[in-house]
Design a protein around this motif. Sequence first.
Motif, PDB file in Angstrom:
ATOM      1  N   CYS A  21      25.490  12.754 -30.997  1.00  0.00           N
ATOM      2  CA  CYS A  21      25.421  11.348 -31.388  1.00  0.00           C
ATOM      3  C   CYS A  21      25.879  11.129 -32.824  1.00  0.00           C
ATOM      4  O   CYS A  21      25.364  11.740 -33.741  1.00  0.00           O
ATOM      5  N   ASN A  22      26.875  10.277 -32.985  1.00  0.00           N
ATOM      6  CA  ASN A  22      27.289   9.781 -34.296  1.00  0.00           C
ATOM      7  C   ASN A  22      26.976   8.302 -34.306  1.00  0.00           C
ATOM      8  O   ASN A  22      27.278   7.600 -33.358  1.00  0.00           O
ATOM      9  N   THR A  23      26.386   7.832 -35.364  1.00  0.00           N
ATOM     10  CA  THR A  23      25.942   6.438 -35.363  1.00  0.00           C
ATOM     11  C   THR A  23      27.125   5.479 -35.458  1.00  0.00           C
ATOM     12  O   THR A  23      28.095   5.722 -36.162  1.00  0.00           O
ATOM     13  N   HIS A  24      27.020   4.391 -34.698  1.00  0.00           N
ATOM     14  CA  HIS A  24      27.996   3.307 -34.702  1.00  0.00           C
ATOM     15  C   HIS A  24      27.233   1.997 -34.705  1.00  0.00           C
ATOM     16  O   HIS A  24      26.140   1.904 -34.165  1.00  0.00           O
ATOM     17  N   ASP A  25      27.843   0.979 -35.273  1.00  0.00           N
ATOM     18  CA  ASP A  25      27.207  -0.338 -35.297  1.00  0.00           C
ATOM     19  C   ASP A  25      27.452  -1.133 -34.026  1.00  0.00           C
ATOM     20  O   ASP A  25      26.644  -1.947 -33.624  1.00  0.00           O
ATOM     21  N   THR A  26      28.606  -0.909 -33.398  1.00  0.00           N
ATOM     22  CA  THR A  26      28.977  -1.666 -32.202  1.00  0.00           C
ATOM     23  C   THR A  26      29.418  -0.701 -31.112  1.00  0.00           C
ATOM     24  O   THR A  26      29.825   0.431 -31.407  1.00  0.00           O
ATOM     25  N   PRO A  27      29.374  -1.126 -29.840  1.00  0.00           N
ATOM     26  CA  PRO A  27      29.783  -0.233 -28.759  1.00  0.00           C
ATOM     27  C   PRO A  27      31.243   0.206 -28.833  1.00  0.00           C
ATOM     28  O   PRO A  27      31.579   1.299 -28.436  1.00  0.00           O
ATOM     29  N   MET A  28      32.131  -0.647 -29.337  1.00  0.00           N
ATOM     30  CA  MET A  28      33.548  -0.298 -29.414  1.00  0.00           C
ATOM     31  C   MET A  28      34.142  -0.845 -30.702  1.00  0.00           C
ATOM     32  O   MET A  28      33.689  -1.844 -31.221  1.00  0.00           O
ATOM     33  N   ILE A  29      35.188  -0.175 -31.172  1.00  0.00           N
ATOM     34  CA  ILE A  29      35.924  -0.706 -32.310  1.00  0.00           C
ATOM     35  C   ILE A  29      37.052  -1.585 -31.781  1.00  0.00           C
ATOM     36  O   ILE A  29      37.490  -1.436 -30.644  1.00  0.00           O
ATOM     37  N   TYR A  72      30.619  -5.702 -21.409  1.00  0.00           N
ATOM     38  CA  TYR A  72      31.984  -6.003 -21.860  1.00  0.00           C
ATOM     39  C   TYR A  72      32.722  -4.728 -22.266  1.00  0.00           C
ATOM     40  O   TYR A  72      33.861  -4.494 -21.848  1.00  0.00           O
ATOM     41  N   ALA A  73      32.067  -3.889 -23.047  1.00  0.00           N
ATOM     42  CA  ALA A  73      32.713  -2.653 -23.506  1.00  0.00           C
ATOM     43  C   ALA A  73      33.019  -1.721 -22.338  1.00  0.00           C
ATOM     44  O   ALA A  73      34.089  -1.114 -22.274  1.00  0.00           O
ATOM     45  N   VAL A  74      32.101  -1.611 -21.387  1.00  0.00           N
ATOM     46  CA  VAL A  74      32.328  -0.744 -20.233  1.00  0.00           C
ATOM     47  C   VAL A  74      33.466  -1.278 -19.369  1.00  0.00           C
ATOM     48  O   VAL A  74      34.295  -0.510 -18.871  1.00  0.00           O
ATOM     49  N   PHE A  95      31.401   5.509 -27.275  1.00  0.00           N
ATOM     50  CA  PHE A  95      30.547   4.480 -26.700  1.00  0.00           C
ATOM     51  C   PHE A  95      29.184   5.063 -26.330  1.00  0.00           C
ATOM     52  O   PHE A  95      28.158   4.403 -26.447  1.00  0.00           O
ATOM     53  N   SER A  96      29.168   6.298 -25.893  1.00  0.00           N
ATOM     54  CA  SER A  96      27.901   6.919 -25.490  1.00  0.00           C
ATOM     55  C   SER A  96      26.948   7.076 -26.674  1.00  0.00           C
ATOM     56  O   SER A  96      25.731   7.164 -26.476  1.00  0.00           O
TER      57      SER A  96
END
Length: 118
Positions: A21-29, A72-74, A95-96
């Motif tokens: 896991c790497n942290t992200h703010d949103t599901p997709m860029i 939406y991202a999926v 995304f995961s």
Amino acid sequence: MSITQPEYTEKILERFNMKICNTHDTPMITRQVKNRNNKNKTKLDDPTDAPYREAIGSLLYLAGATRPDIAYAVNLLSRRQNNPTKGDWTESKEFSDILEEQLTWVCTIEVKPKSWKL
């Protein structure tokens, strides 16, 4: 009513080796940011033999059942099921990370009766 599926989410992450896991703010860029960041594009355009369809199918079920926030991202990821590339697989793994961070999220549905006035 509240529904959640942390066990199913864990199973997806383990099955497709997406537990790192790497942290992200949103599901997709966004595409604009993605295109700017893809300097080595030739490697990302190579076809992949990763289980992309199976992963997307599992994520679609999760989005439809208990995680409408990821729908939406999926759905964007599912557009590339016929010819997935290494870049597409990388996006699904990124995304995961959101799923890993939000493992205990709960979908709550409130139903309020309406009062009828004439």
